[in-house]
Design a protein around this motif. Sequence first.
Motif, PDB file in Angstrom:
ATOM      1  N   HIS A  84       0.817  -1.207   0.000  1.00 45.18           N
ATOM      2  CA  HIS A  84       0.000   0.000   0.000  1.00 45.18           C
ATOM      3  C   HIS A  84       0.855   1.264   0.000  1.00 45.18           C
ATOM      4  CE1 HIS A  84      -3.782  -2.247   1.630  1.00 45.18           C
ATOM      5  NE2 HIS A  84      -3.470  -2.558   0.389  1.00 45.18           N
ATOM      6  N   LEU A  85       2.005   1.226   0.634  1.00 45.03           N
ATOM      7  CA  LEU A  85       2.924   2.367   0.547  1.00 45.03           C
ATOM      8  C   LEU A  85       3.380   2.567  -0.893  1.00 45.03           C
ATOM      9  CD1 LEU A  85       5.108   1.887   3.755  1.00 45.03           C
ATOM     10  CD2 LEU A  85       3.571   3.813   3.270  1.00 45.03           C
ATOM     11  N   ALA A  86       3.654   1.461  -1.582  1.00 45.77           N
ATOM     12  CA  ALA A  86       4.063   1.558  -2.989  1.00 45.77           C
ATOM     13  C   ALA A  86       2.923   2.101  -3.847  1.00 45.77           C
ATOM     14  CB  ALA A  86       4.519   0.192  -3.494  1.00 45.77           C
ATOM     15  N   ARG A  87       1.720   1.605  -3.618  1.00 48.90           N
ATOM     16  CA  ARG A  87       0.574   1.987  -4.460  1.00 48.90           C
ATOM     17  C   ARG A  87       0.127   3.418  -4.217  1.00 48.90           C
ATOM     18  NH1 ARG A  87      -4.032  -2.359  -3.497  1.00 48.90           N
ATOM     19  NH2 ARG A  87      -5.187  -0.919  -4.859  1.00 48.90           N
ATOM     20  N   PHE A  88       0.125   3.850  -2.963  1.00 47.88           N
ATOM     21  CA  PHE A  88      -0.502   5.124  -2.635  1.00 47.88           C
ATOM     22  C   PHE A  88       0.482   6.266  -2.374  1.00 47.88           C
ATOM     23  CE2 PHE A  88      -3.641   1.966  -0.677  1.00 47.88           C
ATOM     24  CZ  PHE A  88      -4.353   1.855  -1.861  1.00 47.88           C
ATOM     25  N   ILE A  89       1.724   5.935  -2.033  1.00 50.52           N
ATOM     26  CA  ILE A  89       2.695   6.975  -1.683  1.00 50.52           C
ATOM     27  C   ILE A  89       3.769   7.131  -2.765  1.00 50.52           C
ATOM     28  CG2 ILE A  89       4.329   7.806   0.041  1.00 50.52           C
ATOM     29  CD1 ILE A  89       1.393   7.701   0.980  1.00 50.52           C
ATOM     30  N   LEU A  90       4.340   6.019  -3.196  1.00 44.64           N
ATOM     31  CA  LEU A  90       5.380   6.076  -4.219  1.00 44.64           C
ATOM     32  C   LEU A  90       4.759   6.017  -5.606  1.00 44.64           C
ATOM     33  CD1 LEU A  90       8.062   3.609  -2.780  1.00 44.64           C
ATOM     34  CD2 LEU A  90       7.887   6.074  -2.438  1.00 44.64           C
ATOM     35  N   THR A  91       5.564   6.316  -6.597  1.00 46.47           N
ATOM     36  CA  THR A  91       5.189   6.111  -7.993  1.00 46.47           C
ATOM     37  C   THR A  91       6.345   5.409  -8.669  1.00 46.47           C
ATOM     38  OG1 THR A  91       6.101   8.243  -8.663  1.00 46.47           O
ATOM     39  CG2 THR A  91       3.763   8.197  -8.082  1.00 46.47           C
ATOM     40  N   PRO A  92       6.098   4.617  -9.710  1.00 48.01           N
ATOM     41  CA  PRO A  92       7.203   3.921 -10.379  1.00 48.01           C
ATOM     42  C   PRO A  92       8.275   4.868 -10.871  1.00 48.01           C
ATOM     43  CG  PRO A  92       5.085   3.072 -11.125  1.00 48.01           C
ATOM     44  CD  PRO A  92       4.796   4.289 -10.304  1.00 48.01           C
ATOM     45  N   SER A  93       7.889   6.023 -11.389  1.00 49.09           N
ATOM     46  CA  SER A  93       8.864   6.973 -11.902  1.00 49.09           C
ATOM     47  C   SER A  93       9.629   7.615 -10.756  1.00 49.09           C
ATOM     48  CB  SER A  93       8.149   8.057 -12.716  1.00 49.09           C
ATOM     49  OG  SER A  93       9.067   9.017 -13.174  1.00 49.09           O
ATOM     50  N   GLY A  94      10.920   7.440 -10.770  1.00 52.01           N
ATOM     51  CA  GLY A  94      11.773   8.029  -9.737  1.00 52.01           C
ATOM     52  C   GLY A  94      12.000   7.131  -8.547  1.00 52.01           C
ATOM     53  N   HIS A  95      11.197   6.083  -8.397  1.00 54.48           N
ATOM     54  CA  HIS A  95      11.352   5.154  -7.276  1.00 54.48           C
ATOM     55  C   HIS A  95      11.249   3.720  -7.794  1.00 54.48           C
ATOM     56  CE1 HIS A  95       9.636   8.880  -5.464  1.00 54.48           C
ATOM     57  NE2 HIS A  95      10.511   8.643  -4.514  1.00 54.48           N
ATOM     58  N   ASP A  96      11.797   3.470  -8.969  1.00 54.74           N
ATOM     59  CA  ASP A  96      11.566   2.190  -9.631  1.00 54.74           C
ATOM     60  C   ASP A  96      11.920   0.994  -8.763  1.00 54.74           C
ATOM     61  OD1 ASP A  96      10.530   3.316 -11.868  1.00 54.74           O
ATOM     62  OD2 ASP A  96      12.410   3.387 -12.946  1.00 54.74           O
ATOM     63  N   ALA A  97      13.146   0.974  -8.224  1.00 56.97           N
ATOM     64  CA  ALA A  97      13.606  -0.191  -7.461  1.00 56.97           C
ATOM     65  C   ALA A  97      12.754  -0.394  -6.210  1.00 56.97           C
ATOM     66  CB  ALA A  97      15.074  -0.035  -7.095  1.00 56.97           C
ATOM     67  N   ALA A  98      12.564   0.677  -5.437  1.00 54.92           N
ATOM     68  CA  ALA A  98      11.787   0.569  -4.196  1.00 54.92           C
ATOM     69  C   ALA A  98      10.341   0.200  -4.503  1.00 54.92           C
ATOM     70  CB  ALA A  98      11.852   1.881  -3.421  1.00 54.92           C
ATOM     71  N   PHE A  99       9.770   0.830  -5.526  1.00 55.95           N
ATOM     72  CA  PHE A  99       8.374   0.569  -5.874  1.00 55.95           C
ATOM     73  C   PHE A  99       8.156  -0.891  -6.227  1.00 55.95           C
ATOM     74  CE2 PHE A  99       4.947   0.050  -8.908  1.00 55.95           C
ATOM     75  CZ  PHE A  99       3.911   0.770  -8.326  1.00 55.95           C
ATOM     76  N   TRP A 100       8.972  -1.419  -7.117  1.00 60.76           N
ATOM     77  CA  TRP A 100       8.751  -2.787  -7.585  1.00 60.76           C
ATOM     78  C   TRP A 100       9.061  -3.821  -6.510  1.00 60.76           C
ATOM     79  CZ3 TRP A 100       5.511  -2.949 -11.156  1.00 60.76           C
ATOM     80  CH2 TRP A 100       5.466  -1.985 -12.165  1.00 60.76           C
ATOM     81  N   LEU A 101      10.063  -3.526  -5.660  1.00 63.80           N
ATOM     82  CA  LEU A 101      10.364  -4.451  -4.569  1.00 63.80           C
ATOM     83  C   LEU A 101       9.203  -4.506  -3.587  1.00 63.80           C
ATOM     84  CD1 LEU A 101      12.279  -6.307  -3.018  1.00 63.80           C
ATOM     85  CD2 LEU A 101      13.254  -4.259  -1.934  1.00 63.80           C
ATOM     86  N   MET A 102       8.703  -3.328  -3.190  1.00 66.22           N
ATOM     87  CA  MET A 102       7.602  -3.287  -2.229  1.00 66.22           C
ATOM     88  C   MET A 102       6.322  -3.877  -2.815  1.00 66.22           C
ATOM     89  SD  MET A 102       8.495   0.530  -0.816  1.00 66.22           S
ATOM     90  CE  MET A 102       7.056   0.762   0.214  1.00 66.22           C
ATOM     91  N   ALA A 103       6.046  -3.576  -4.088  1.00 62.05           N
ATOM     92  CA  ALA A 103       4.838  -4.096  -4.718  1.00 62.05           C
ATOM     93  C   ALA A 103       4.909  -5.610  -4.889  1.00 62.05           C
ATOM     94  CB  ALA A 103       4.626  -3.424  -6.071  1.00 62.05           C
ATOM     95  N   THR A 104       6.100  -6.124  -5.224  1.00 60.69           N
ATOM     96  CA  THR A 104       6.252  -7.567  -5.399  1.00 60.69           C
ATOM     97  C   THR A 104       6.111  -8.304  -4.074  1.00 60.69           C
ATOM     98  OG1 THR A 104       7.689  -7.251  -7.320  1.00 60.69           O
ATOM     99  CG2 THR A 104       7.786  -9.391  -6.221  1.00 60.69           C
ATOM    100  N   LEU A 105       6.759  -7.791  -3.035  1.00 59.09           N
ATOM    101  CA  LEU A 105       6.610  -8.407  -1.718  1.00 59.09           C
ATOM    102  C   LEU A 105       5.171  -8.312  -1.236  1.00 59.09           C
ATOM    103  CD1 LEU A 105       9.853  -7.154   0.100  1.00 59.09           C
ATOM    104  CD2 LEU A 105       9.347  -9.483  -0.676  1.00 59.09           C
ATOM    105  N   GLY A 106       4.489  -7.247  -1.641  1.00 60.62           N
ATOM    106  CA  GLY A 106       3.100  -7.061  -1.229  1.00 60.62           C
ATOM    107  C   GLY A 106       2.160  -8.133  -1.737  1.00 60.62           C
ATOM    108  N   ARG A 107       2.562  -8.832  -2.796  1.00 59.59           N
ATOM    109  CA  ARG A 107       1.707  -9.890  -3.352  1.00 59.59           C
ATOM    110  C   ARG A 107       1.672 -11.124  -2.470  1.00 59.59           C
ATOM    111  NH1 ARG A 107      -1.795  -7.515  -5.684  1.00 59.59           N
ATOM    112  NH2 ARG A 107      -1.005  -5.979  -4.231  1.00 59.59           N
TER     113      ARG A 107
END
Length: 254
Positions: A24-47
Amino acid sequence: MIAPASHWTDWAKWLALLTMTLDHLARFILTPSGHDAAFWLMATLGRLAFPLFAGMIAWHALFDTTRPLRYMARLLFLALLAQVPFMLLIDTGGIIRLNVCTTLTLGLMVGWAGKQLVTPDLTLRARTLAIALGFIGLTLGYALDAHIEYGLDGGLLIPALMGAYALLTQGRRLEGLLMSLPVLWLTMRLNEAPLSTASAVLATLALLGIAARAGHGVPRLARGARLPPWLWRSFYPAHLWLLFGLVLSLEALT
C-alpha cells in the motif's frame, strides 16, 4: 492423526501485515517513476499478503472458529470501516470498488457452507443455512467480480484452500495434491506481472506445505511477540485511514 496446530498463524499475521503495508505504501505513496527499485520491490513483496490472509481465514474457519457467523460479521464490519479511505485512496476509473475484506467475507461464506455440507448428520436447519449462505456468497462474488479486490478468484481461494487443508492434514497426500492444483491455479490468476504471480504462488506453496505437516514444525512465537487481537483486527481500516492522512499531508506540502 495429529491434531492440526494453529500457532504458525502468529508468524503469518506479522508477515501479512508487513507485506500489505509495503504494497500500500508503494501503491498510494510512491510512484514507479523516480522510485523504480523501491516501488517494484515493495509491490512484489506485497503480493504475499492476500494469499496469507486467505490462508489464515481458511485455516481458522476449518479448525478453530466455533462462531463462523460472528467471524463473517466481523470481516464485514471491517470492510465497512475501511471502505471510505479505500475509495479515497484508489483510482477507481469510475467503477465502484469494494475492499479486500468484502472479498474475504464472500470467500468465507462459501468455504463455511462447503464445510457444513460435508459434515455428517447435519440438521435440516443447518443444511438450509449452509446452502443459503453458500448461494449468496457465490452469487454476490459472481455479480461483484469486477468490483471487489482480487475478484471472484480471490473469494474462491478460501474454499479451495479449506478443501486442500482438510485433505493434507488428514494425511491424504495424493488427494491433497490434486486439490492443491485449483488452489495454485486461482493464485496465479490473482496477478498479471510475472514477479507478482511468483510471489503469490510462493506464499500459497508455503501454506500448503504447512498444511501437509498439520501446522506443526513451525517454532512457536514468544507470547510477548504475538499481535494483540485488537491490533490484528483493527489494522486494515486503521492503516488505510493513516495512509489517506499521509497522502493529504504530502499533497499540502507540494
